[in-house]
Design a protein around this motif. Structure first.
Motif, PDB file in Angstrom:
ATOM      1  N   LEU A 222       4.761  24.662  -5.591  1.00  0.00           N
ATOM      2  CA  LEU A 222       4.923  25.092  -6.755  1.00  0.00           C
ATOM      3  C   LEU A 222       4.673  25.747  -7.948  1.00  0.00           C
ATOM      4  CD1 LEU A 222       5.565  20.968  -8.438  1.00  0.00           C
ATOM      5  CD2 LEU A 222       7.602  23.162  -8.228  1.00  0.00           C
TER       6      LEU A 222
ATOM      7  N   LEU B  29       2.057  12.730  -9.383  1.00  0.00           N
ATOM      8  CA  LEU B  29       1.382  13.806  -9.081  1.00  0.00           C
ATOM      9  C   LEU B  29       2.368  15.578  -8.885  1.00  0.00           C
ATOM     10  CD1 LEU B  29      -1.289  15.963  -8.339  1.00  0.00           C
ATOM     11  CD2 LEU B  29      -1.002  15.322  -6.170  1.00  0.00           C
ATOM     12  N   MET B  30       2.950  15.215  -8.112  1.00  0.00           N
ATOM     13  CA  MET B  30       4.016  16.065  -7.920  1.00  0.00           C
ATOM     14  C   MET B  30       5.034  16.019  -9.004  1.00  0.00           C
ATOM     15  SD  MET B  30       5.993  15.935  -4.025  1.00  0.00           S
ATOM     16  CE  MET B  30       6.004  13.684  -4.158  1.00  0.00           C
TER      17      MET B  30
ATOM     18  N   PHE C 215       1.686   9.241  -5.629  1.00  0.00           N
ATOM     19  CA  PHE C 215       1.541  10.577  -5.580  1.00  0.00           C
ATOM     20  C   PHE C 215       2.628  11.973  -5.921  1.00  0.00           C
ATOM     21  CE2 PHE C 215      -1.549   9.467  -2.573  1.00  0.00           C
ATOM     22  CZ  PHE C 215      -2.403  10.933  -2.735  1.00  0.00           C
TER      23      PHE C 215
ATOM     24  N   LEU D   8       2.317  11.657   3.818  1.00  0.00           N
ATOM     25  CA  LEU D   8       3.190  11.388   2.287  1.00  0.00           C
ATOM     26  C   LEU D   8       2.047  12.330   1.610  1.00  0.00           C
ATOM     27  CD1 LEU D   8       4.933  10.122   0.295  1.00  0.00           C
ATOM     28  CD2 LEU D   8       2.685   8.223   0.052  1.00  0.00           C
TER      29      LEU D   8
ATOM     30  N   VAL E  53       0.580  -1.354  -0.406  1.00  0.00           N
ATOM     31  CA  VAL E  53      -0.131  -0.029   0.080  1.00  0.00           C
ATOM     32  C   VAL E  53       0.740   1.253   0.111  1.00  0.00           C
ATOM     33  CG1 VAL E  53      -1.432   1.369   1.680  1.00  0.00           C
ATOM     34  CG2 VAL E  53      -2.180  -0.863   1.054  1.00  0.00           C
ATOM     35  N   MET E  54       1.679   1.191   0.995  1.00  0.00           N
ATOM     36  CA  MET E  54       2.110   1.948   0.886  1.00  0.00           C
ATOM     37  C   MET E  54       4.297   2.849  -0.082  1.00  0.00           C
ATOM     38  SD  MET E  54       4.056   4.181   3.648  1.00  0.00           S
ATOM     39  CE  MET E  54       4.330   6.280   3.223  1.00  0.00           C
TER      40      MET E  54
ATOM     41  N   ALA F  43       4.487  20.665 -15.054  1.00  0.00           N
ATOM     42  CA  ALA F  43       3.752  22.280 -15.586  1.00  0.00           C
ATOM     43  C   ALA F  43       4.143  23.598 -15.311  1.00  0.00           C
ATOM     44  CB  ALA F  43       2.176  21.365 -15.349  1.00  0.00           C
ATOM     45  N   THR F  44       4.519  23.324 -14.890  1.00  0.00           N
ATOM     46  CA  THR F  44       4.958  24.344 -14.283  1.00  0.00           C
ATOM     47  C   THR F  44       6.398  25.407 -14.016  1.00  0.00           C
ATOM     48  OG1 THR F  44       5.545  24.077 -11.656  1.00  0.00           O
ATOM     49  CG2 THR F  44       3.599  24.529 -12.107  1.00  0.00           C
TER      50      THR F  44
ATOM     51  N   ILE G  24       7.912  28.539 -13.691  1.00  0.00           N
ATOM     52  CA  ILE G  24       8.971  29.364 -13.383  1.00  0.00           C
ATOM     53  C   ILE G  24       9.871  29.679 -13.298  1.00  0.00           C
ATOM     54  CG2 ILE G  24      10.317  28.324 -10.870  1.00  0.00           C
ATOM     55  CD1 ILE G  24       7.895  25.793 -10.118  1.00  0.00           C
TER      56      ILE G  24
ATOM     57  N   ALA H 112       4.948  29.390  -9.187  1.00  0.00           N
ATOM     58  CA  ALA H 112       5.232  29.898 -10.935  1.00  0.00           C
ATOM     59  C   ALA H 112       4.089  31.440 -11.164  1.00  0.00           C
ATOM     60  CB  ALA H 112       4.139  28.606 -11.818  1.00  0.00           C
TER      61      ALA H 112
ATOM     62  N   PHE I 289       0.476   3.945  -2.653  1.00  0.00           N
ATOM     63  CA  PHE I 289       0.434   5.752  -2.278  1.00  0.00           C
ATOM     64  C   PHE I 289       2.061   6.494  -3.399  1.00  0.00           C
ATOM     65  CE2 PHE I 289      -2.640   4.598   0.296  1.00  0.00           C
ATOM     66  CZ  PHE I 289      -3.058   5.667  -0.025  1.00  0.00           C
ATOM     67  N   THR I 290       2.737   6.268  -2.496  1.00  0.00           N
ATOM     68  CA  THR I 290       4.598   6.540  -2.454  1.00  0.00           C
ATOM     69  C   THR I 290       3.997   7.194  -4.363  1.00  0.00           C
ATOM     70  OG1 THR I 290       4.789   5.516  -0.952  1.00  0.00           O
ATOM     71  CG2 THR I 290       6.746   6.825  -2.634  1.00  0.00           C
TER      72      THR I 290
ATOM     73  N   THR J 251       2.991  18.373 -11.736  1.00  0.00           N
ATOM     74  CA  THR J 251       2.849  19.095 -11.821  1.00  0.00           C
ATOM     75  C   THR J 251       3.912  20.285 -11.637  1.00  0.00           C
ATOM     76  OG1 THR J 251       1.432  18.656  -9.815  1.00  0.00           O
ATOM     77  CG2 THR J 251       2.341  21.088  -9.886  1.00  0.00           C
ATOM     78  N   TYR J 252       5.513  19.837 -11.359  1.00  0.00           N
ATOM     79  CA  TYR J 252       6.840  20.518 -11.516  1.00  0.00           C
ATOM     80  C   TYR J 252       7.103  20.728 -13.015  1.00  0.00           C
ATOM     81  CZ  TYR J 252      11.438  20.377 -12.601  1.00  0.00           C
ATOM     82  OH  TYR J 252      12.919  21.331 -12.187  1.00  0.00           O
TER      83      TYR J 252
END
Lengths: 340, 217, 232
Positions: free
Chosen positions: C87, B27-28, B24, C76, B16-17, B34-35, B39, C91, B20-21, B31-32
């Protein structure tokens, strides 16, 4: 908790406070002689503000006004504030500082006998953090005539950068720091040589050392009158002297001498008039020694390494916080002592 | 229901851990990605804004942020870990150098500055980038903290001509630069750092302009 | 969940269990960032965002998270969400990002977020959990806003300075004229403690008055039936 022994009868508070005020007179006389009568204006301003603030708070809290207003404790606070602030700060700074001392630091904590912090030193710390530039402008002895002083106190514009300097304490620390830098013209000079300037006298700042002597005389009289005991002044001066001696002995080119520390800034005022405050200071004999010695060491540390000109006020407040603990830890032997 | 064995429990929670890792972290990472461009653009814009305070954008026409030379540890500039020099050019001709420099002897530690020095040796402007001077006392070296908004202290260096550089000392040290009473050290640290940077720029001008872009000197 | 329950949750977060002045949680960002309203509210909004998302995600996934490893999984998830917010600030609100600096990443370690996730979201359905996260966040933001306003007005005599970082072209309000010397201590860390102390005292005073009034004239319907009868 110990309350001070002086709050039992208003009359005894009044007589004690009156003698404290009298004891300040030699220092004030020296102050006026060397720095001009501007300080008298500040004393009057602070006294008026203290009485007004005290009266207003007593009215709000529904306490008897006549009893507390005449006990003179507010006046003592006011005088200590005026004497520790530079004599040429604008009038609103003295008034604000005094009101903060009386209203917030004294009355909001419960009034005479209840305040954990020394009101005058609390006000000094608040004001020096809030207005460090104004609180660091000290005239040298005999530099300003009375008219100029009045204009600085009540006039709006201050073009004083050219005519005032830092305190001798700050000036020497500044000089010592630049002497440590290899790029500076002062490099390698020792404290004794740096103190050759017109701002310095024999021991401390020119004029300032005489004011300190005045406080010393007044303080000794207070001890003789048994208003204060010897513990706090001796422990404070001893600790300040000893801690200054250690590093000055090791590196005289980097630190001010122990005698300079004793004769400068608020050391004498602190030793005899501020730390001896029976309300915010320790009450047992051993506690007083511990309390004042701690303040002495802290004063030296803050003066030598801190960012603000003098360390007495900050050291006092820091030790005020520790008073309940000190009193608790030094309580036990009191049973034995009480009988003698 | 039987009690799960220790091994079974470990395997299940571990699984499970990990799941989840992965989710997520994805997800990070998304986002990184996309931005990132935005930035980088924001950071460059911020840097250009700072530089425009010390050097008017009209006085050069090259892409300033791409035209730089990296410096190793440089004692004259107080750089222990190196820094960058940006080269401003007008029609290919040297216009100004923008130096990162540090005053090591502030009242509360180091003061990081940028100093723009024109090709004729005059100082175009100075700004403090990071400083920790006493609030309300020494922090007037940063124009954002200076009470005098019309003529902040640091603008004394704006347009300081090469001929006046020997007088680039605080008045207490016999120079031309005013300072606030009780806060000489901050002013002296910045003033001396500016003088050193201007001297360094003048002494090394040809070398600094000639170095290929992005190279290390 | 009905409206009453939502209202209860909201009231809890904003007043009764306010994390700033009742639970006294998350003091580090509260004290460090509340030097003016814009900074304070910006960090508050970032925290609301994180708390709402964290509560929503964890409440939705609560049946998949084994009890034994719930804390690492919560951390987490919170850390990932904070990174996303960080972020995004970097941005799109770069100037503000430079001002708030380390305090956005530090939302991860803000005990309020983990506390609400553990105490509420892990045991309730997503709708209520999101409301709880938002309400708690609003409670914190209100404290931040009031603190920021107090410190900014007293310290520099302005309101909403730096508003142009959020709304380009907007101007701050200057209250006491350009000559106001400022009261620097309000902006420095000691001012934060003094102002927060005043807020806590103010809230206690209001509560004490409410209780005193309730004692003075007890509400009719809740009057105890078994109370000794008053002589007529």
């Amino acid at each position: 908790m110990n309350n001070s022994p002086f709050v039992r009868k208003a009359a005894s508070v009044q007589s004690v406070m009156l003698q404290v005020l009298l004891a300040l007179l030699p220092g004030i006389a020296a102050y006026v002689w060397f720095f001009g009568p501007g300080i008298l204006v500040q004393l009057a301003l602070a006294s008026a503000a203290a009485l007004a603030g005290e009266a207003a708070m007593l009215a709000i809290r529904g306490k008897p006004k006549a009893l507390f207003l005449t006990d003179l404790s507010a006046i003592v606070t006011a005088w200590l504030i005026a004497l520790s602030f530079p004599p040429i700060v604008p009038w609103w700074l003295t008034v604000t500082g005094t009101l903060l001392a009386v209203v917030v630091i004294k009355q909001l904590y419960g009034g005479l006998g209840q305040n954990p912090f020394n009101p005058a030193m609390g006000a000094f710390c608040l004001m020096i953090v809030a207005y460090p530039a104004l609180m660091s402008q000290w005239p040298a002895a005999g530099q300003l005539d009375f008219a100029t002083q009045l204009q600085l106190i009540f006039g709006g514009v201050r073009e004083v950068d050219a005519i005032t300097g830092a305190t001798p304490l700050d000036a020497l620390r500044t000089a010592l720091r630049s002497a440590a830098s290899p790029d500076s013209e002062l490099h390698g000079l020792r404290a004794a040589q740096l103190m050759d300037g017109p701002a310095f006298g024999w021991l401390g700042g020119k004029g300032g050392e005489w004011v300190a002597l005045g406080y010393l005389v007044g303080g000794l009289w207070l001890i003789q009158r048994r208003i204060i005991t010897w513990h706090i002044p001796v422990a404070f001066c001893g600790a300040l002297f000893a801690s200054a001696l250690v590093l000055w002995g090791l590196r005289p080119e980097g630190f001010a001498s122990p005698l300079f520390h004793l004769a400068s800034g608020g050391a004498m005022l602190g030793a005899f008039f501020i730390l001896t405050d029976p309300v915010s200071g320790a009450t047992t004999a051993r506690g007083k020694l511990l309390f004042a010695a701690g303040a002495g060491v802290l004063t030296w540390v803050i003066r030598s390494f801190g960012a603000y000109p003098d360390g007495v006020a900050f050291a006092t407040l820091l030790m005020n916080i520790l008073v309940p603990l000190i009193d608790m830890k030094t309580q036990a032997p009191v049973f034995g002592h009480k009988k003698d | 229901m039987s009690e799960p064995t220790a091994l079974g429990l470990s395997a299940r929670t571990g699984g499970v851990m990990v799941a989840f890792t992965i989710v997520f972290t994805a997800l990070m990472a998304f986002t990184y990605g996309a931005t990132k461009d935005q930035i980088d653009a924001s950071a460059a814009e911020e840097k250009m804004k700072l530089i425009s305070e010390v050097l008017p954008p009209a006085s050069y026409d090259n892409l300033l942020l791409d035209d730089y030379a990296a410096l190793g540890p440089t004692r004259e500039l107080g750089l222990d870990n190196g820094g960058r020099v940006y080269r401003a050019r007008q029609a290919g001709q040297p216009a100004a150098l923008i130096l990162e420099t540090t005053a090591p002897d502030g009242y509360s530690g180091r003061i990081d500055l940028i100093v723009a020095v024109r090709a004729d040796g005059s100082v175009s402007g100075v700004r403090a980038v990071t400083q920790r001077e006493t609030p309300g006392l020494g922090d007037y070296i940063d124009p954002k903290k200076d009470k005098d908004k019309k003529a902040p202290w640091i603008t004394q260096f704006t347009g300081l001509e090469a001929a006046r550089l020997p007088q680039c000392k605080v008045k207490k040290d016999g120079g031309d630069i005013a300072y606030h009473t009780g806060a000489t050290i901050s002013a002296r640290a910045v003033t001396n750092a500016v003088a050193r940077a201007a001297r360094y720029a003048a002494d090394n001008q040809n070398r600094l302009f000639a170095a290929p872009s992005g190279s290390t000197l | 969940m009905d409206t009453q329950a939502y209202r209860e949750i909201a009231w809890n977060g904003i007043w009764k269990q306010n994390c700033g002045i009742v639970q006294i949680l998350g003091l580090c960002p509260i004290l460090a960032i509340s030097t003016n309203i814009v900074n304070a509210v910006s960090l508050g909004l970032a925290t609301i965002l994180v708390m709402a998302m964290a509560n929503l995600v964890i409440a939705a996934l609560r049946n998949f998270i084994p009890y034994e490893i719930r804390i690492p999984v919560f951390i987490l998830i919170i850390a990932a969400l904070v990174t996303v917010v960080d972020l995004a600030f970097n941005a799109y609100l770069h100037e503000l990002y430079l001002v708030l600096g380390i305090f956005i990443p530090l939302i991860v370690t803000n005990c309020i977020v983990l506390a609400r996730v553990e105490a509420f979201a892990a045991k309730n359905e997503p709708g209520g959990s999101t409301v709880d996260g938002i309400a708690m966040g609003i409670g914190l933001t209100l404290v931040l806003a009031v603190l920021g306003a107090m410190r900014e007005v007293v310290g520099s005599g302005t309101l909403l300075s730096g508003i142009d970082m959020l709304i380009p072209g907007a101007q701050p309000i200057v209250l006491f004229g350009a000559d106001y010397p400022g009261f620097l201590i309000a902006i420095l860390p000691p001012g934060a403690f003094i102002a927060l102390g005043c807020l806590i005292a103010g809230r206690n005073w209001i509560e004490a008055r409410k209780q005193a009034r309730a004692r003075a004239n007890p509400p009719a319907p809740s009057a105890p039936a078994d109370a000794p009868a008053e002589p007529a």
